[in-house]
Motif scaffolding. Structure first.
Motif, mmCIF file in Angstrom:
data_model
loop_
_atom_site.group_PDB
_atom_site.id
_atom_site.type_symbol
_atom_site.label_atom_id
_atom_site.label_comp_id
_atom_site.label_asym_id
_atom_site.label_seq_id
_atom_site.Cartn_x
_atom_site.Cartn_y
_atom_site.Cartn_z
ATOM 1 N N SER A 175 0.847 -1.197 0.000
ATOM 2 C CA SER A 175 0.000 0.000 0.000
ATOM 3 C C SER A 175 0.883 1.248 0.000
ATOM 4 C CB SER A 175 -0.903 0.001 1.239
ATOM 5 O OG SER A 175 -1.650 1.196 1.314
ATOM 6 N N ILE A 176 0.656 2.126 -0.977
ATOM 7 C CA ILE A 176 1.411 3.374 -1.087
ATOM 8 C C ILE A 176 0.436 4.512 -1.382
ATOM 9 C CG2 ILE A 176 3.234 4.636 -2.301
ATOM 10 C CD1 ILE A 176 4.434 1.930 -3.121
ATOM 11 N N ALA A 177 0.456 5.528 -0.529
ATOM 12 C CA ALA A 177 -0.363 6.725 -0.765
ATOM 13 C C ALA A 177 0.547 7.945 -0.795
ATOM 14 C CB ALA A 177 -1.413 6.881 0.329
ATOM 15 N N ILE A 178 0.133 8.959 -1.524
ATOM 16 C CA ILE A 178 0.882 10.214 -1.587
ATOM 17 C C ILE A 178 -0.044 11.351 -1.180
ATOM 18 C CG2 ILE A 178 2.259 11.763 -3.027
ATOM 19 C CD1 ILE A 178 2.632 9.348 -4.963
ATOM 20 N N LYS A 179 0.398 12.113 -0.186
ATOM 21 C CA LYS A 179 -0.340 13.299 0.233
ATOM 22 C C LYS A 179 0.386 14.539 -0.267
ATOM 23 C CE LYS A 179 -3.018 12.255 4.393
ATOM 24 N NZ LYS A 179 -3.185 12.537 5.837
ATOM 25 N N VAL A 180 -0.380 15.484 -0.807
ATOM 26 C CA VAL A 180 0.172 16.763 -1.233
ATOM 27 C C VAL A 180 -0.508 17.860 -0.413
ATOM 28 C CG1 VAL A 180 0.462 18.366 -3.144
ATOM 29 C CG2 VAL A 180 0.629 15.897 -3.558
ATOM 30 N N LYS A 181 0.295 18.564 0.378
ATOM 31 C CA LYS A 181 -0.219 19.605 1.278
ATOM 32 C C LYS A 181 -1.372 19.090 2.136
ATOM 33 C CE LYS A 181 1.263 23.432 -1.671
ATOM 34 N NZ LYS A 181 0.866 24.618 -2.458
ATOM 35 N N VAL A 183 -2.651 0.255 -4.341
ATOM 36 C CA VAL A 183 -2.706 -0.977 -3.551
ATOM 37 C C VAL A 183 -2.444 -2.108 -4.531
ATOM 38 C CG1 VAL A 183 -4.137 -2.537 -2.182
ATOM 39 C CG2 VAL A 183 -4.272 -0.066 -1.787
ATOM 40 N N PHE A 184 -1.378 -2.871 -4.283
ATOM 41 C CA PHE A 184 -0.957 -3.908 -5.219
ATOM 42 C C PHE A 184 -0.962 -5.270 -4.532
ATOM 43 C CE2 PHE A 184 2.749 -6.190 -7.340
ATOM 44 C CZ PHE A 184 2.013 -6.568 -8.452
ATOM 45 N N ASP A 185 -1.747 -6.189 -5.100
ATOM 46 C CA ASP A 185 -1.788 -7.578 -4.641
ATOM 47 C C ASP A 185 -0.849 -8.375 -5.539
ATOM 48 O OD1 ASP A 185 -2.331 -10.264 -4.270
ATOM 49 O OD2 ASP A 185 -4.501 -10.005 -4.144
ATOM 50 N N GLY A 187 -8.003 -10.140 6.555
ATOM 51 C CA GLY A 187 -6.672 -9.938 7.107
ATOM 52 C C GLY A 187 -5.810 -8.867 6.470
ATOM 53 N N SER A 188 -6.385 -8.048 5.598
ATOM 54 C CA SER A 188 -5.636 -6.936 5.003
ATOM 55 C C SER A 188 -6.584 -5.766 4.798
ATOM 56 C CB SER A 188 -5.006 -7.334 3.659
ATOM 57 O OG SER A 188 -4.519 -6.194 2.973
ATOM 58 N N ALA A 189 -6.441 -4.731 5.625
ATOM 59 C CA ALA A 189 -7.322 -3.560 5.521
ATOM 60 C C ALA A 189 -7.164 -2.861 4.173
ATOM 61 C CB ALA A 189 -7.032 -2.582 6.659
ATOM 62 N N ALA A 190 -5.942 -2.833 3.649
ATOM 63 C CA ALA A 190 -5.711 -2.189 2.351
ATOM 64 C C ALA A 190 -6.529 -2.866 1.259
ATOM 65 C CB ALA A 190 -4.227 -2.215 1.994
ATOM 66 N N LEU A 191 -6.547 -4.198 1.261
ATOM 67 C CA LEU A 191 -7.331 -4.921 0.261
ATOM 68 C C LEU A 191 -8.827 -4.821 0.550
ATOM 69 C CD1 LEU A 191 -5.199 -8.111 -0.496
ATOM 70 C CD2 LEU A 191 -5.694 -6.192 -2.028
ATOM 71 N N ASP A 192 -9.215 -4.798 1.831
ATOM 72 C CA ASP A 192 -10.627 -4.604 2.167
ATOM 73 C C ASP A 192 -11.153 -3.312 1.543
ATOM 74 O OD1 ASP A 192 -10.895 -6.933 3.667
ATOM 75 O OD2 ASP A 192 -10.355 -5.949 5.549
ATOM 76 N N ASP A 244 -2.140 1.787 6.990
ATOM 77 C CA ASP A 244 -3.087 0.728 6.635
ATOM 78 C C ASP A 244 -4.166 1.237 5.692
ATOM 79 O OD1 ASP A 244 -1.943 -1.179 8.457
ATOM 80 O OD2 ASP A 244 -3.054 -0.258 10.102
ATOM 81 N N THR A 245 -4.555 2.497 5.862
ATOM 82 C CA THR A 245 -5.793 2.983 5.241
ATOM 83 C C THR A 245 -5.628 4.101 4.214
ATOM 84 O OG1 THR A 245 -6.113 4.590 7.043
ATOM 85 C CG2 THR A 245 -7.101 2.397 7.314
ATOM 86 N N ALA A 246 -4.482 4.782 4.173
ATOM 87 C CA ALA A 246 -4.365 5.995 3.350
ATOM 88 C C ALA A 246 -4.662 5.720 1.874
ATOM 89 C CB ALA A 246 -2.973 6.605 3.507
ATOM 90 N N ALA A 247 -4.008 4.725 1.294
ATOM 91 C CA ALA A 247 -4.225 4.433 -0.128
ATOM 92 C C ALA A 247 -5.646 3.942 -0.364
ATOM 93 C CB ALA A 247 -3.209 3.408 -0.616
#
Length: 266
Positions: free
Chosen positions: A102-108, A116-118, A186-191, A212-215
């Motif tokens: 899981s990778i998220a990017i925040k700008v300001k 999110v990659f399985d 068992g994976s909040a990102a995939l949920d 866990d949740t940003a992306a």
């Protein structure tokens, strides 16, 4: 594809290679406890390092917030990469093929890009703010279910916050009576990715972390859904307590959740 999203995808795929190679030799994976019911493996650390190296090649000035590395400050704190190299570590350790990068990017301060990659199913969920959400390049949308009857909800047990077990089980029981079924995978990102893709109708959990949740949050929003805390507010990033669904169904989920919040979860 947005340039930063392109790098995020590359980083997620690179991490996925580290994880899938290690899956073939699980007996050689080192596992350590970093807290009660909270584990880290040598693969989490290696995958996170791979992600960081990929990001740094293109954006050395950006700040990175990693589950294992903590905050790696760059000269430009306006752009933050929030990464979970292996969401679903317990599944991975047990050989259960359900986990994600899981990778998220925040700008300001605003969520801007998400991946999110399985790596087991080769499923790549992506989102860009204002541009919608995709699964392997195809547009995805949340389901339009309006009531709990017939729905499939995803959830996660509060295994790191067992003091909330009674409140959580009361929420679960109340919702279970009205839904078709529940899933705890068992994976909040995939949920959250599955909510965005319409595979499940909603999701709720207690005690999650931002990585866990940003992306997944941006995926749901860009797929036409909503993400709130357990009282319907916007404190989920701080509290770690989260509900995600379409706007109509989310209100129905909250009706069953709210009576069991108490002071500890408000």
């Amino acid at each position: 594809m947005h340039p930063m999203l392109n790098i995020a995808v590359r980083a997620a795929r690179n991490a996925g290679k580290v994880i899938t190679r290690s899956m073939e030799q699980l007996d050689k994976v080192e596992v350590e406890s970093k807290g009660t019911n909270d584990f880290v493996t040598s693969v989490d650390i290696a995958a996170e390092q791979t992600i960081i190296e990929t990001i740094r090649k293109s954006y050395p000035e950006h700040t990175i917030i990693g589950e294992e590395s903590g905050v790696l400050t760059g000269s430009d704190d306006n752009i933050q990469w929030i990464i979970d190299p292996l969401d679903g570590t317990t599944n991975f350790v047990k050989g259960i093929p359900h986990f994600a990068v899981s990778i998220a990017i925040k700008v300001k301060g605003k969520l801007d890009q998400a991946v999110v990659f399985d790596p087991i199913r080769a499923e790549l969920f992506t989102a860009s703010r204002g541009k919608g959400a995709q699964l392997n390049g195809m547009r995805i949308r949340v389901n339009s279910q309006k009531e709990l009857a017939g729905t499939l909800l995803a959830t996660g047990f509060p295994y790191k916050s067992k003091q909330h077990s009674n409140a959580y089980m009361a929420m679960f029981a109340s919702l279970f009576q009205k839904t078709a079924d529940m899933r705890r995978a068992g994976s909040a990102a995939l949920d959250l990715a599955y909510v965005a893709a319409g595979r499940v109708d909603g999701f709720f959990e207690i005690g999650l972390k931002p990585w866990d949740t940003a992306a997944g949050e941006l995926l749901v929003i860009e797929a036409g859904g909503l993400v709130t805390d357990l009282s319907g507010g916007h404190n989920h990033t701080q509290s770690g307590n989260i509900v995600a669904s379409n706007s109509r169904l989310l209100k129905e989920i909250l009706k069953d959740v709210r009576p069991h919040l108490g002071t500890a979860l408000s």
